[in-house]
Design a protein around this motif. Structure first.
Motif, PDB file in Angstrom:
ATOM      1  N   ALA A  60      -2.448  -5.195  -2.480  1.00  0.00           N
ATOM      2  CA  ALA A  60      -2.655  -5.103  -1.092  1.00  0.00           C
ATOM      3  C   ALA A  60      -4.167  -5.317  -0.776  1.00  0.00           C
ATOM      4  O   ALA A  60      -4.379  -5.996   0.292  1.00  0.00           O
ATOM      5  CB  ALA A  60      -2.305  -3.576  -0.868  1.00  0.00           C
ATOM      6  N   ASN A 105       0.883  -1.223   0.071  1.00  0.00           N
ATOM      7  CA  ASN A 105      -0.105  -0.006   0.198  1.00  0.00           C
ATOM      8  C   ASN A 105       0.918   1.368   0.030  1.00  0.00           C
ATOM      9  O   ASN A 105       0.587   2.149  -0.605  1.00  0.00           O
ATOM     10  CB  ASN A 105      -0.867  -0.101   1.218  1.00  0.00           C
ATOM     11  CG  ASN A 105      -1.819   1.121   1.252  1.00  0.00           C
ATOM     12  OD1 ASN A 105      -2.647   1.124   0.587  1.00  0.00           O
ATOM     13  ND2 ASN A 105      -1.656   2.076   2.160  1.00  0.00           N
ATOM     14  N   TYR A 146      -2.140  -1.335  -5.090  1.00  0.00           N
ATOM     15  CA  TYR A 146      -3.201  -1.146  -4.297  1.00  0.00           C
ATOM     16  C   TYR A 146      -4.049  -2.259  -4.743  1.00  0.00           C
ATOM     17  O   TYR A 146      -4.641  -2.682  -3.450  1.00  0.00           O
ATOM     18  CB  TYR A 146      -4.166   0.130  -5.044  1.00  0.00           C
ATOM     19  CG  TYR A 146      -3.588   1.348  -4.293  1.00  0.00           C
ATOM     20  CD1 TYR A 146      -3.304   1.660  -2.994  1.00  0.00           C
ATOM     21  CD2 TYR A 146      -3.436   2.499  -5.111  1.00  0.00           C
ATOM     22  CE1 TYR A 146      -2.965   2.943  -2.637  1.00  0.00           C
ATOM     23  CE2 TYR A 146      -2.986   3.741  -4.545  1.00  0.00           C
ATOM     24  CZ  TYR A 146      -2.762   3.786  -3.394  1.00  0.00           C
ATOM     25  OH  TYR A 146      -2.584   5.116  -2.696  1.00  0.00           O
ATOM     26  N   ALA A 204      -6.502   0.724   0.502  1.00  0.00           N
ATOM     27  CA  ALA A 204      -6.004   0.295  -0.705  1.00  0.00           C
ATOM     28  C   ALA A 204      -7.253   0.098  -1.766  1.00  0.00           C
ATOM     29  O   ALA A 204      -7.003   0.535  -2.734  1.00  0.00           O
ATOM     30  CB  ALA A 204      -5.561  -1.091  -0.496  1.00  0.00           C
TER      31      ALA A 204
END
Length: 488
Positions: A220, A198, A217, A230
């Motif tokens: 994560a 992240n 993102y 995220a």
């Protein structure tokens, strides 16, 4: 005799006391049993008066640790760590533990003072350097934090946390390149470290590397579905990808459940997906979508298209026009009665609505309809059934007809709108080929280097007319007058 008995009792009491202290010591230092019971054992050891100095400090440390694990017992833990320091002023772990308590209540000056003492006593303990680094960063001094994290890493380079936290300190200094390098090291040591992923995503986003930010993102969030930061970051990164690059929606429907199937629409969608991807588009792709899935893909496209410099929406499948409103057809549409058409189909306007709010190049391509005999049946049914639409909720239906094929959009409004065939005619699905004549020609011409998009569309139309000997004539509505080249 009495004296012998008295000596026996004293000896027995000594054995009992020794045994009970041993039991408490094992319980206090052990790993089993409820924390409350173990705390009581540690307390009895403190009260026994048997221990002094470093041994007593260890008991206080153990009890403090057990207190700290329990809710709202930081005060009791703090008191024990302080007693441990009194019993053994050279206990680095006690200073370190009390420093963490100070950090937890945001008293960073006193935390750093305790970490200083701990480092003086045990300068090769990497954990203490790392903890002081966290305190320095929290107090707003990223340079000192970086120095402490670096020393911690020098002493022990295995933990991923140290790299992650030094990376965060570099982010504080807006040194995103060095931050990313540290996050890389953290992830190398722990590929499922969601916070490092992240953090790296945030750093990529700051340097406008939106595609890498989006990948991190999404990874994560996949690892930690509760990490909403995220999830939200992925949406922002998608918008960034669209803003810097190109975005397209490509849908191909052919395996219809209640109306005639189409052979090549999915093949057409796939070749358009691959072609647009090669041209640098971020493609939102779907095939054989029901109404809910189509609406979700269109929603995703709308989020990106609002920021895009170039947006393309492509659909291959059945099309329909009802009350002068053009629709595209999900695979679960039943077409059982005219009154259900508006609720079962997807308005083309929903595909292009987001495009009307953008300022970039916007292209809508509708390779529809392939012949739909069910529509003809419904039209005939309406003509022979005057009462259709009478009663609740259907009054307008009786006077409106469902057209064969996708109708024209009400206004191009700055868009380029391409229809694979003229209104009220059908488009060929391709004979002895895997693609329709229209999509095959389109995929060939839009990748011509240096060719303006309008000329690519004109070439596509001419090729379709020639191949079908005039039975299929694409229509192009252009409201873009500046040149634009898709293939540089």
């Amino acid at each position: 005799m009495r004296r012998i008995l008295r000596i026996a009792v004293i000896v027995a009491a000594g054995f009992w006391t020794s045994a009970s202290v041993a039991d408490d010591r094992e319980l206090c230092n052990g790993v089993g049993g409820p924390d409350v019971v173990r705390i009581e054992a540690c307390t009895r050891l403190v009260q026994s008066g048997t221990f002094r100095g470093a041994e007593l400090a260890k008991i206080y440390m153990r009890r403090g640790f057990l207190h700290e694990r329990r809710p709202r017992q930081e005060g009791a833990a703090f008191a024990d760590y302080t007693e441990a320091i009194k019993a053994d002023p050279n206990n680095a772990n006690a200073f370190n533990a009390r420093g963490n308590i100070f950090s937890g209540i945001q008293n960073y000056d006193r935390a750093i003072a305790d970490f200083n003492e701990a480092i003086r006593i045990a300068p090769r303990n990497y954990l203490i350097w790392r903890n002081r680094g966290l305190a320095h960063r929290a107090s707003g001094d990223p340079d000192k934090a970086i120095a402490d994290f670096s020393e911690s890493i020098r002493l022990n380079s295995k933990p991923a946390d140290s790299f992650n936290w030094r990376g965060e300190a570099f982010v504080d200094k807006r040194d995103y390149r060095r931050a990313i390098a540290d996050f890389n090291e953290a992830i190398l040591r722990d590929p499922d470290y969601e916070h490092a992923l992240n953090n790296r995503a945030k750093a990529h986003f700051e340097i406008k590397d939106y595609r890498r930010a989006l990948e991190d993102y999404e990874t994560a969030f996949r690892i930690a579905p509760n990490l909403t930061e995220a999830r939200d970051g992925a949406e922002r990164a998608k918008a960034g990808v669209a803003q810097r690059e190109r975005v397209a929606l490509v849908i191909g429907n052919g395996a219809y459940r209640h109306v005639p199937r189409l052979a090549n629409t999915v093949n057409d969608a796939r070749i358009m997906r691959d072609t647009l991807t090669k041209l640098g588009f971020h493609v939102i792709y779907g095939e054989e979508l029901d109404k809910r899935a189509m609406a979700d893909h269109i929603r995703q496209f709308g989020v990106l298209a609002e920021f895009a410099q170039v947006s393309v929406a492509y659909f291959a499948g059945h099309g329909s026009t009802f009350a002068d409103i053009p629709y595209v057809v999900p695979v679960d549409s039943k077409y059982e009665k005219l009154s259900s058409i508006p609720s079962e189909l997807i308005q083309v306007e929903s595909m292009v609505g987001a495009l009307r709010r953008t300022k970039g190049v916007r292209l809508v391509i509708l390779d529809a309809c392939r012949d739909n005999e069910r529509e003809l049946e419904l039209r005939r049914e309406q003509l022979t059934t005057p009462a259709v639409g009478s009663g609740s909720g259907g009054g307008a239906v009786a006077s409106e007809a469902a057209s064969r094929g996708v109708g024209r959009l009400r206004s191009a409004d700055g868009l380029i709108v391409v229809y694979s065939t003229q209104h009220l005619t059908t488009a060929e699905d391709g004979v002895d080929t895997t693609n329709s004549p229209f999509t095959r020609a389109l995929a060939k011409h839009i990748v011509t280097p240096g060719l303006d998009i309008k000329d690519a569309l004109f070439r596509t139309a001419r090729e379709v007319i020639e191949e079908t000997r005039g039975t299929q004539r694409p229509e192009i509505a252009i409201s873009l007058f500046d040149p634009y080249v898709l293939a540089k």
